[in-house]
Design a protein around this motif. Structure first.
Motif, short mmCIF file in Angstrom:
data_model
loop_
_atom_site.label_atom_id
_atom_site.label_comp_id
_atom_site.label_asym_id
_atom_site.label_seq_id
_atom_site.Cartn_x
_atom_site.Cartn_y
_atom_site.Cartn_z
N LYS A 236 -3.59 0.25 -5.55
CA LYS A 236 -2.56 0.08 -4.54
C LYS A 236 -2.80 0.68 -3.31
O LYS A 236 -2.43 -0.02 -2.46
CB LYS A 236 -1.20 1.00 -5.33
N LEU A 237 -3.68 1.53 -3.20
CA LEU A 237 -4.03 1.82 -1.82
C LEU A 237 -5.04 0.71 -1.26
O LEU A 237 -4.68 0.68 -0.26
CB LEU A 237 -4.97 3.34 -1.89
N TYR A 238 -5.62 0.06 -1.97
CA TYR A 238 -6.78 -1.10 -1.47
C TYR A 238 -5.58 -2.13 -1.01
O TYR A 238 -5.62 -2.65 0.00
CB TYR A 238 -7.65 -1.57 -2.20
N ASP A 239 -4.41 -2.35 -1.73
CA ASP A 239 -3.80 -3.28 -1.64
C ASP A 239 -2.97 -3.21 -0.46
O ASP A 239 -2.59 -4.01 0.22
CB ASP A 239 -2.87 -3.74 -2.94
N MET A 240 -2.66 -1.87 -0.38
CA MET A 240 -1.56 -1.52 0.84
C MET A 240 -2.35 -1.71 2.12
O MET A 240 -1.65 -2.29 3.12
CB MET A 240 -1.17 -0.11 0.65
N ARG A 241 -3.51 -1.11 2.05
CA ARG A 241 -4.52 -1.49 3.32
C ARG A 241 -4.71 -2.88 3.58
O ARG A 241 -4.28 -3.37 4.81
CB ARG A 241 -5.94 -0.72 3.15
N GLN A 242 -4.99 -3.70 2.71
CA GLN A 242 -5.13 -5.36 2.87
C GLN A 242 -4.04 -5.82 3.23
O GLN A 242 -3.90 -6.91 4.25
CB GLN A 242 -5.93 -5.99 1.58
N LEU A 243 -2.67 -5.47 2.57
CA LEU A 243 -1.52 -6.23 2.85
C LEU A 243 -1.03 -5.80 4.56
O LEU A 243 -0.58 -6.61 5.16
CB LEU A 243 -0.36 -5.63 2.23
N ARG A 244 -1.24 -4.80 4.84
CA ARG A 244 -1.14 -4.32 6.09
C ARG A 244 -2.02 -5.12 7.03
O ARG A 244 -1.51 -5.58 8.18
CB ARG A 244 -1.35 -2.72 6.48
N LEU A 245 -3.29 -5.05 6.83
CA LEU A 245 -4.19 -5.77 7.78
C LEU A 245 -3.75 -7.44 8.03
O LEU A 245 -4.02 -7.87 8.87
CB LEU A 245 -5.56 -5.74 7.26
N ILE A 246 -3.55 -8.03 6.73
CA ILE A 246 -3.24 -9.23 6.72
C ILE A 246 -2.06 -9.92 7.53
O ILE A 246 -1.80 -10.84 7.89
CB ILE A 246 -3.16 -9.94 5.30
N GLN A 247 -1.21 -8.78 8.07
CA GLN A 247 -0.22 -8.99 9.03
C GLN A 247 -0.34 -9.24 10.25
O GLN A 247 0.24 -9.83 11.09
CB GLN A 247 0.97 -8.10 8.82
N GLY A 248 -1.85 -9.11 10.66
CA GLY A 248 -2.16 -9.44 12.06
C GLY A 248 -1.65 -8.60 13.11
O GLY A 248 -1.61 -7.56 12.92
N LYS A 249 -1.23 -9.09 14.10
CA LYS A 249 -0.57 -8.66 15.30
C LYS A 249 0.73 -7.46 14.80
O LYS A 249 1.29 -6.75 15.64
CB LYS A 249 -0.39 -9.45 16.35
N GLU A 250 1.41 -7.99 13.82
CA GLU A 250 2.68 -7.27 13.35
C GLU A 250 2.12 -5.93 12.40
O GLU A 250 2.92 -5.20 12.03
CB GLU A 250 3.47 -8.15 12.26
N MET A 251 0.77 -5.80 12.25
CA MET A 251 0.42 -4.61 11.37
C MET A 251 0.70 -3.17 11.90
O MET A 251 1.23 -2.39 11.13
CB MET A 251 -0.98 -4.79 10.99
N GLU A 252 0.77 -3.39 12.91
CA GLU A 252 1.15 -1.85 13.86
C GLU A 252 2.85 -1.61 13.49
O GLU A 252 3.13 -0.44 13.72
CB GLU A 252 0.92 -1.82 15.37
N ARG A 253 3.43 -2.28 13.11
CA ARG A 253 4.74 -2.16 12.83
C ARG A 253 4.83 -1.50 11.27
O ARG A 253 5.91 -1.22 10.90
CB ARG A 253 5.68 -3.23 12.74
N ILE A 254 3.67 -1.28 10.46
CA ILE A 254 3.78 -0.57 9.13
C ILE A 254 2.99 0.55 9.18
O ILE A 254 1.91 0.42 9.53
CB ILE A 254 3.09 -1.65 8.04
N GLU A 255 3.48 1.69 8.49
CA GLU A 255 2.77 2.76 8.10
C GLU A 255 2.65 2.79 6.68
O GLU A 255 3.49 2.36 5.74
CB GLU A 255 3.56 4.09 8.41
N ARG A 256 1.41 3.11 6.05
CA ARG A 256 1.06 3.43 4.80
C ARG A 256 1.14 4.63 4.37
O ARG A 256 0.65 5.65 4.84
CB ARG A 256 -0.23 2.79 4.43
N VAL A 257 1.88 5.02 3.36
CA VAL A 257 2.05 6.43 2.87
C VAL A 257 1.91 6.76 1.54
O VAL A 257 2.21 5.76 0.47
CB VAL A 257 3.71 6.88 3.19
N TRP A 258 0.87 7.62 1.04
CA TRP A 258 0.94 8.00 -0.37
C TRP A 258 1.35 9.39 -0.47
O TRP A 258 0.92 10.22 0.20
CB TRP A 258 -0.63 8.01 -0.59
#
Length: 172
Positions: free
Chosen positions: A69-91
């Motif tokens: 899940k941590l890996y998926d969350m990181r990749q899902l954020r990265l794949i959003q490109g320029k929009e990735m800055e709008r997402i925080e990942r929290v564990w």
């Protein structure tokens, strides 16, 4: 044309295009979780107000499902490109077990907070055959818990939901 009417009025397509379960935020107001950063300083989820929060809850041991899940969350954020800055990942770490330093480094940028597990369980919904640690959740920029992805979720399908959320909530 007849077929389209048949499908629309007789078969009645569901019309649902999202993969995750949409939650009614009125049923899940964000509580104070007595959360703390790994260093011990207090930090609540509302500190990330204004961003989408992709959230998982699991033990500090972080077994294979947690790491995925941590890996998926990181990749899902990265794949959003320029929009990735709008997402925080929290564990949200649900126990006192120490988090491996290698894991902290590998998932640098993921906000790691220890929380009161009882408050967490009373807030985050799960299906009867799952637990809160089986899911990835989405919280909107206003702090509303709004979506839960299924256990062992397909990252490609999550990606589409996140892209739709970001597009629908874009300003301007």
């Amino acid at each position: 044309m007849l077929l389209s009417y048949l499908f629309y009025f007789v078969i009645k397509p569901e019309g649902r295009t999202n993969y995750g379960v949409i939650l009614d935020p009125r049923s899940y107001p964000m509580p104070k979780l007595d959360a703390r950063l790994l260093g011990g300083e207090p930090k609540e989820l509302d500190a990330y107000h204004g961003k989408w929060i992709m959230l998982q809850a699991d033990s500090g041991d972080c077994a294979e499902a947690c790491k995925k899940k941590l890996y998926d969350m990181r990749q899902l954020r990265l794949i959003q490109g320029k929009e990735m800055e709008r997402i925080e990942r929290v564990w949200l770490i649900t126990d006192d077990k120490p988090v491996d330093t290698v894991l902290i480094r590998e998932y640098d940028g993921t906000r790691m907070l220890t929380v009161n597990v009882d408050k967490l369980k009373s807030w985050l919904p799960s299906d009867s055959n799952t637990s809160i640690s089986d899911h990835i959740y989405m919280i909107d920029p206003l702090g509303n818990l709004m979506m839960r992805f299924p256990k062992d979720a397909d990252p490609n399908r999550i990606k589409k939901d996140i892209a739709k959320l970001l597009k629908a909530s874009a300003i301007g």
